[in-house]
Motif scaffolding. Structure first.
Motif, mmCIF file in Angstrom:
data_model
loop_
_atom_site.group_PDB
_atom_site.id
_atom_site.type_symbol
_atom_site.label_atom_id
_atom_site.label_comp_id
_atom_site.label_asym_id
_atom_site.label_seq_id
_atom_site.Cartn_x
_atom_site.Cartn_y
_atom_site.Cartn_z
ATOM 1 N N TYR A 80 0.863 -1.188 0.000
ATOM 2 C CA TYR A 80 0.000 0.000 0.000
ATOM 3 C C TYR A 80 0.895 1.231 0.000
ATOM 4 O O TYR A 80 1.700 1.423 0.914
ATOM 5 C CB TYR A 80 -0.890 -0.055 1.246
ATOM 6 N N ASN A 81 0.760 2.085 -1.024
ATOM 7 C CA ASN A 81 1.763 3.119 -1.258
ATOM 8 C C ASN A 81 1.357 4.539 -0.897
ATOM 9 O O ASN A 81 2.181 5.448 -0.972
ATOM 10 C CB ASN A 81 2.202 3.081 -2.721
ATOM 11 N N SER A 82 0.108 4.765 -0.520
ATOM 12 C CA SER A 82 -0.315 6.104 -0.097
ATOM 13 C C SER A 82 -1.705 6.017 0.518
ATOM 14 O O SER A 82 -2.538 5.217 0.073
ATOM 15 C CB SER A 82 -0.334 7.064 -1.291
ATOM 16 N N LEU A 124 4.554 -1.082 3.722
ATOM 17 C CA LEU A 124 4.526 0.380 3.615
ATOM 18 C C LEU A 124 5.913 0.930 3.282
ATOM 19 O O LEU A 124 6.219 2.090 3.573
ATOM 20 C CB LEU A 124 4.023 0.991 4.933
ATOM 21 N N ASN A 184 5.677 4.109 1.333
ATOM 22 C CA ASN A 184 4.488 4.923 1.627
ATOM 23 C C ASN A 184 4.871 6.130 2.473
ATOM 24 O O ASN A 184 5.232 6.003 3.643
ATOM 25 C CB ASN A 184 3.449 4.062 2.359
ATOM 26 N N ALA A 225 -5.904 6.271 7.441
ATOM 27 C CA ALA A 225 -5.038 5.494 8.332
ATOM 28 C C ALA A 225 -5.852 4.884 9.470
ATOM 29 O O ALA A 225 -5.646 3.724 9.849
ATOM 30 C CB ALA A 225 -3.920 6.368 8.879
ATOM 31 N N VAL A 274 4.668 -5.361 9.720
ATOM 32 C CA VAL A 274 4.690 -4.150 8.888
ATOM 33 C C VAL A 274 6.087 -3.952 8.319
ATOM 34 O O VAL A 274 7.070 -3.877 9.074
ATOM 35 C CB VAL A 274 4.273 -2.902 9.685
ATOM 36 N N ALA A 296 8.478 -1.415 6.784
ATOM 37 C CA ALA A 296 8.622 0.045 6.723
ATOM 38 C C ALA A 296 10.104 0.380 6.659
ATOM 39 O O ALA A 296 10.932 -0.282 7.301
ATOM 40 C CB ALA A 296 7.973 0.709 7.933
ATOM 41 N N SER A 317 9.303 5.454 4.573
ATOM 42 C CA SER A 317 7.990 5.382 5.225
ATOM 43 C C SER A 317 7.841 6.543 6.192
ATOM 44 O O SER A 317 8.706 6.759 7.050
ATOM 45 C CB SER A 317 7.842 4.056 5.990
ATOM 46 N N SER A 336 1.984 6.361 7.594
ATOM 47 C CA SER A 336 2.548 5.015 7.718
ATOM 48 C C SER A 336 3.071 4.789 9.135
ATOM 49 O O SER A 336 2.869 3.734 9.734
ATOM 50 C CB SER A 336 3.678 4.818 6.709
ATOM 51 N N GLU A 337 3.748 5.785 9.654
ATOM 52 C CA GLU A 337 4.272 5.696 11.020
ATOM 53 C C GLU A 337 3.131 5.738 12.036
ATOM 54 O O GLU A 337 3.187 5.073 13.084
ATOM 55 C CB GLU A 337 5.255 6.832 11.266
ATOM 56 N N THR A 367 12.292 4.587 10.264
ATOM 57 C CA THR A 367 11.415 5.424 9.447
ATOM 58 C C THR A 367 11.796 6.897 9.566
ATOM 59 O O THR A 367 12.700 7.274 10.306
ATOM 60 C CB THR A 367 9.949 5.224 9.854
#
Length: 512
Positions: free
Chosen positions: A237-239, A267, A270, A278, A348, A350, A354, A358-359, A378
């Motif tokens: 999932y990119n955004s 992510l 992302n 989110a 996840v 990341a 990321s 995402s965070e 991240t």
């Protein structure tokens, strides 16, 4: 003696008067009164006035900007004079009002383009690119690698694929100083290269790509993997784009239909997006925490004092709305039940790309379920912004707009912590460290892709994918991403400002 002095003065005065001819007399014309500046009817000042008022009320870092204080000006004339000193709304916003430590607030002169970017619409070739040093100790030369390609995009049609490396654009070697300029044109030619045992070498092959307006679906890969009888859902999932919330929810319905009991949420690329999306995703992963606090939002001191504690909370939910949730009561929107997996653990992926929402997912879920973070540290982006239009105060929503321009601002207005009061300003440190290597990039979604293989090994409890994890030796020194010049890069935003009792709002004295 006194008489003598008087006589001498009289003689001198007479001489002076008699020595002046008519030609020597200068007649001074009375000055026209200076024109008084007013905001009304002056579009430039109207725009700047909107910017100042919106920033004065909502800006997260208001306390650090002297000219945003309620007592910054003693009179309205002084205030208008200050607005007039700036040669453009952009200069006024960026240099006069934005805190020096803030890299994530911006202004646009066309809010329709901004709205399009939030909907995933932008001008791109469709290739998501990472840039890194070839050999930092020897030069500033860079190489780019294709991280993924949007299906059906010009890059896809031109034959670009994940893992392809290039070192030149239009025949010029990429460097730290020129990469941004070389990637800017609407059409450019990539000079391909390959990784060898001794480094990166050009192949002589070229691929030309063209940019066009595209809508990118943030759901790049969604599949169920059968891992020795364990049903594992994998989602890249990119955004966090609200327009695709329905499709995201459908993915989780398919996971449920496939009896998924484990989830790998990827992510790695992302950079963030909408907070409410989110929250919906967190609720899809879980489902057993409806009404519990996902994050607690913090505003500037003024806003904090105007809100109840409940108004500062974003909670787990069981419904999605098909449009902007700013409408009170959502009377005009159709609710959509969230498809939840009710998991008590999630893996996840990341990385250093990321950020933001995402965070927020990782941090927000941590007090409730076991979150296994695989990858890299991240970014550490905890603040959220909002689009403010030249419209009715104090919300500056897209209603009753000033019809004479399309300026809008996107200032940071809040920061957040999870239910335990924890934040991540320095970034989230992985539980299991793993970086992508250019000589073993892997295919996204395939069990042998190294980062996914790392997660699957954790799930299965054995090391059946150990070889996939160990392969690869060239870990690039990251420099940049192809989308980092876009306004919404690493942005986390909200659409629903907390509602405030109008009776509690105080107008600065000089504005009354």
């Amino acid at each position: 003696m006194k008489f003598y002095k008087f006589l001498l003065f009289a003689v001198l005065a007479t001489g002076l008067i008699s020595s002046c001819s008519d030609d020597d007399i200068v007649v001074t014309e009375p000055k026209e009164p200076e024109e008084t500046l007013t905001i009304e009817g002056n579009l430039d000042l109207e725009i700047k006035d909107f910017i100042w008022e919106a920033m004065n009320f909502w800006y997260l870092y208001k306390a650090y900007v002297p000219k945003l204080q309620d007592d910054a000006f003693s009179t309205e004339k002084q205030y208008i004079t200050y607005l007039d000193e700036w040669n453009s709304p952009e200069s006024f916003f960026e240099n006069g009002l934005v805190y020096s430590e803030d890299d994530f607030s911006w202004i646009v002169d066309d809010y329709e383009k901004l709205e399009a970017s939030f909907a995933g619409i932008r001008k791109t070739s469709g290739a998501n690119i990472s840039l890194s040093f070839i050999n930092r100790s020897e030069s500033d030369d860079l190489a780019g690698i294709i991280r993924y390609v949007i299906p059906g995009s010009p890059a896809d049609e031109a034959g670009l694929e994940r893992g392809m490396i290039f070192t030149e654009i239009d025949g010029t070697q990429l460097t730290l100083g020129n990469y941004s300029t070389l990637l800017a044109p609407d059409t450019y030619t990539l000079g391909l290269a390959q990784f060898t045992g001794s480094g990166i070498e050009t192949t002589g092959e070229n691929i030309t790509v063209v940019k066009q307006q595209l809508t990118e679906n943030p759901i790049l890969v969604a599949k169920t993997i059968d891992l020795n009888g364990i049903k594992v859902g994998y989602l890249m999932y990119n955004s966090f784009v609200h327009n695709f919330d329905g499709e995201l929810n459908q993915v989780f319905q398919e996971f449920k239909n496939n009896n998924v009991t484990e989830l790998v949420l990827d992510l790695r690329y992302n950079g963030g997006g909408r907070v409410s999306t989110a929250a919906d995703l967190a609720s899809m992963i879980t489902g057993q925490f409806k009404g519990e606090v996902l994050i607690r939002t913090r505003y500037n001191d003024n806003i904090e004092g105007l809100l109840s504690e409940n108004a500062k909370m974003t909670r787990f939910d069981d419904m999605i709305f098909d449009s902007d949730e700013s409408d009170p009561g959502h009377e005009n929107h159709t609710p959509m039940p969230i498809n939840s997996l009710n998991l008590d653990k999630v893996y996840v992926i990341a990385t250093g790309s990321s950020a933001s929402a995402s965070e927020l997912i990782i941090n927000g879920l941590a007090p409730y379920i076991d979150v296994v973070h695989i990858g890299e540290k991240t970014v550490g982006k905890v603040q959220a912004s909002v689009t403010l239009y030249d419209a009715d105060v104090p919300y500056y929503e897209k209603k009753n707009l000033n019809p004479d321009h399309k300026y809008a601002i996107q200032p940071l207005i809040s920061t957040s912590v999870n239910a335990n009061g924890q934040a991540y300003p320095e970034g989230l440190v992985p539980d299991i460290s793993k970086s992508e290597t250019w000589d073993n990039f892997g295919v996204l979604g395939e069990p042998t892709e190294p980062l996914l293989a790392t997660a699957l090994n954790q799930i299965s409890g054995n090391r059946q994918l150990e070889e996939a994890i160990k392969a690869g030796s060239f870990t690039p020194v990251f420099v940049a991403e192809s989308n980092q010049d876009e306004d919404a890069y690493r942005n986390m935003y909200i659409d629903d400002l907390p509602k405030i009792d109008p009776a509690k709002i105080k107008t600065p004295e000089f504005k009354k």
